[in-house]
Design a protein around this motif. Sequence first.
Motif, PDB file in Angstrom:
ATOM      1  N   LEU A  21       0.727  -1.207   0.538  1.00  0.00           N
ATOM      2  CA  LEU A  21       0.051   0.064  -0.107  1.00  0.00           C
ATOM      3  C   LEU A  21       0.978   1.632  -0.197  1.00  0.00           C
ATOM      4  CD1 LEU A  21      -2.672   1.410   0.194  1.00  0.00           C
ATOM      5  CD2 LEU A  21      -2.508   0.874   3.167  1.00  0.00           C
ATOM      6  N   ARG A  22       1.763   1.421   0.402  1.00  0.00           N
ATOM      7  CA  ARG A  22       2.757   2.728   0.327  1.00  0.00           C
ATOM      8  C   ARG A  22       3.299   2.711   0.015  1.00  0.00           C
ATOM      9  NH1 ARG A  22       3.984   0.885   7.457  1.00  0.00           N
ATOM     10  NH2 ARG A  22       2.722   1.166   7.964  1.00  0.00           N
ATOM     11  N   LEU A  23       3.883   1.644  -1.088  1.00  0.00           N
ATOM     12  CA  LEU A  23       4.390   1.754  -2.004  1.00  0.00           C
ATOM     13  C   LEU A  23       2.820   1.765  -3.353  1.00  0.00           C
ATOM     14  CD1 LEU A  23       7.518  -0.959  -2.930  1.00  0.00           C
ATOM     15  CD2 LEU A  23       7.340   1.408  -2.758  1.00  0.00           C
ATOM     16  N   GLY A  24       2.069   1.606  -3.266  1.00  0.00           N
ATOM     17  CA  GLY A  24       1.701   1.445  -4.284  1.00  0.00           C
ATOM     18  C   GLY A  24       0.502   2.957  -4.007  1.00  0.00           C
ATOM     19  N   ARG A  25       0.738   2.792  -3.117  1.00  0.00           N
ATOM     20  CA  ARG A  25       0.140   4.735  -3.030  1.00  0.00           C
ATOM     21  C   ARG A  25       0.788   6.026  -3.689  1.00  0.00           C
ATOM     22  NH1 ARG A  25      -3.555   4.944   2.266  1.00  0.00           N
ATOM     23  NH2 ARG A  25      -5.076   4.123   1.507  1.00  0.00           N
ATOM     24  N   ARG A  26       2.385   5.497  -4.005  1.00  0.00           N
ATOM     25  CA  ARG A  26       3.724   6.712  -4.512  1.00  0.00           C
ATOM     26  C   ARG A  26       3.477   6.577  -5.635  1.00  0.00           C
ATOM     27  NH1 ARG A  26       7.221   8.794  -1.147  1.00  0.00           N
ATOM     28  NH2 ARG A  26       8.069   9.407  -2.969  1.00  0.00           N
ATOM     29  N   LEU A  27       3.318   5.141  -6.033  1.00  0.00           N
ATOM     30  CA  LEU A  27       3.712   4.873  -7.730  1.00  0.00           C
ATOM     31  C   LEU A  27       1.733   4.319  -8.701  1.00  0.00           C
ATOM     32  CD1 LEU A  27       6.052   1.895  -7.161  1.00  0.00           C
ATOM     33  CD2 LEU A  27       6.055   4.178  -7.215  1.00  0.00           C
ATOM     34  N   HIS A  28       1.043   4.567  -8.327  1.00  0.00           N
ATOM     35  CA  HIS A  28      -0.197   4.767  -8.227  1.00  0.00           C
ATOM     36  C   HIS A  28      -0.105   3.270  -9.024  1.00  0.00           C
ATOM     37  CE1 HIS A  28      -0.603   9.270  -8.566  1.00  0.00           C
ATOM     38  NE2 HIS A  28       0.369   8.985  -8.511  1.00  0.00           N
ATOM     39  N   ALA A  29      -0.070   2.002  -8.457  1.00  0.00           N
ATOM     40  CA  ALA A  29      -0.112   1.068  -7.713  1.00  0.00           C
ATOM     41  C   ALA A  29      -1.298   0.297  -7.905  1.00  0.00           C
ATOM     42  CB  ALA A  29       1.207   0.267  -8.060  1.00  0.00           C
ATOM     43  N   TRP A  75      -8.821  -5.744   6.236  1.00  0.00           N
ATOM     44  CA  TRP A  75      -7.424  -4.727   6.323  1.00  0.00           C
ATOM     45  C   TRP A  75      -8.058  -3.935   5.062  1.00  0.00           C
ATOM     46  CZ3 TRP A  75      -4.910  -3.260   1.501  1.00  0.00           C
ATOM     47  CH2 TRP A  75      -3.408  -2.669   1.697  1.00  0.00           C
ATOM     48  N   CYS A  76      -8.624  -3.879   3.831  1.00  0.00           N
ATOM     49  CA  CYS A  76      -9.022  -2.772   2.771  1.00  0.00           C
ATOM     50  C   CYS A  76     -10.264  -1.985   3.832  1.00  0.00           C
ATOM     51  CB  CYS A  76      -9.505  -3.528   1.944  1.00  0.00           C
ATOM     52  SG  CYS A  76      -8.040  -4.308   0.498  1.00  0.00           S
ATOM     53  N   ALA A  77     -10.640  -2.482   4.571  1.00  0.00           N
ATOM     54  CA  ALA A  77     -12.439  -1.399   5.310  1.00  0.00           C
ATOM     55  C   ALA A  77     -11.153  -0.519   6.532  1.00  0.00           C
ATOM     56  CB  ALA A  77     -12.791  -2.319   6.067  1.00  0.00           C
ATOM     57  N   ARG A  78      -9.750  -1.474   6.854  1.00  0.00           N
ATOM     58  CA  ARG A  78      -8.998  -0.420   7.693  1.00  0.00           C
ATOM     59  C   ARG A  78      -8.303   0.815   7.509  1.00  0.00           C
ATOM     60  NH1 ARG A  78      -7.629  -5.233  10.021  1.00  0.00           N
ATOM     61  NH2 ARG A  78      -5.914  -5.210   9.619  1.00  0.00           N
ATOM     62  N   GLU A  79      -8.047   0.619   5.897  1.00  0.00           N
ATOM     63  CA  GLU A  79      -6.970   1.484   5.186  1.00  0.00           C
ATOM     64  C   GLU A  79      -7.658   2.193   4.197  1.00  0.00           C
ATOM     65  OE1 GLU A  79      -3.936   2.211   6.667  1.00  0.00           O
ATOM     66  OE2 GLU A  79      -3.674   0.073   7.473  1.00  0.00           O
ATOM     67  N   ALA A  80      -8.749   2.114   3.764  1.00  0.00           N
ATOM     68  CA  ALA A  80      -9.440   2.615   3.107  1.00  0.00           C
ATOM     69  C   ALA A  80      -9.016   2.262   1.701  1.00  0.00           C
ATOM     70  CB  ALA A  80      -9.764   3.932   3.741  1.00  0.00           C
ATOM     71  N   VAL A  81      -8.915   1.201   1.318  1.00  0.00           N
ATOM     72  CA  VAL A  81      -8.419   0.817   0.598  1.00  0.00           C
ATOM     73  C   VAL A  81      -9.712  -0.266  -0.834  1.00  0.00           C
ATOM     74  CG1 VAL A  81      -6.872  -0.670  -1.430  1.00  0.00           C
ATOM     75  CG2 VAL A  81      -6.260   0.595   1.205  1.00  0.00           C
ATOM     76  N   PRO A  82     -10.282   0.377  -1.765  1.00  0.00           N
ATOM     77  CA  PRO A  82     -11.884   0.106  -2.347  1.00  0.00           C
ATOM     78  C   PRO A  82     -10.381  -1.960  -2.557  1.00  0.00           C
ATOM     79  CG  PRO A  82     -10.601   1.879  -3.517  1.00  0.00           C
ATOM     80  CD  PRO A  82      -9.028   1.662  -2.391  1.00  0.00           C
TER      81      PRO A  82
END
Length: 286
Positions: A24-32, A82-89
Amino acid sequence: MFLRCLLVPTAPGLDATRRLDAALRLGRRLHAHIGVGFIAPGPEQVLAALAGTAPIASATIAAIREGTRAAAAEGRAALQAWCAREAVPFMPEVERLDATFATWTEWSGEVERVLTLAGRVNDLVIVDRPDPDEPFSGRALDTALFSVGRPALMVGETVPHDLLEHVVIAWNGSLEGTRLVGQSIALLRAASRVTVVQARTGRAEEAKAADLCAYLRWHGIVAQASILTVGEGASVGAAILAAAERQDATLLALGAYTHSRVREFLLGGVTRQVIESARMPVLMAH
């Protein structure tokens, strides 16, 4: 090259939280986006392991399948939580190329075969540091390094809030290191700070950290060179890890197994030392 597809392989009974956090921390920086792949042995693999230990009945096969379904349902539920906690669709109907979301896929078969094929249609495979108590972790790392052909991110004990705050590249001019840099340009470009560390070991070194810094500059990456002196007989891997920690590195990048794996196993080597001791995330390619 964009890094848009991050693969997190997992298996029955495993906690993927640290790998998901890193993704997630990489994905949000890389739009992945984050693809979680659940890999479980099929009845044929389980029965092969049990051959000769007990009579095989249809009820046994049914029990194996039911156990796999239950483990998959548990893993999927954990990912959704985990997705619900981190607000990840989770499994969005519309999959935007520039959005970070999570998907869930289930595969049946041996780890090596399944992960090889899945990893080759992703940009990065995210695995745990090998744990003797969890055979899947070692098999996943080996497959990611030796069979996939993509970079592998090994997650250690800690996951920095921003993995790309300071990336330290351990550079020796090897083919493996060259592949890693070439496949990770987008990641390095997104880093806030990049340092190229070159260990001098008393032997003539043709590859220079400054040359890699000059190359990276053509790709919009401003990197600093750092020369590390390693005494005769000292551990190069330990010295690189210590230098990265002193410089508050959030990610270490290095080419993996530049010598043969057998040689590293028998005599020790940088890759083996880093895998065994790194607490920070390590980006590798073979």
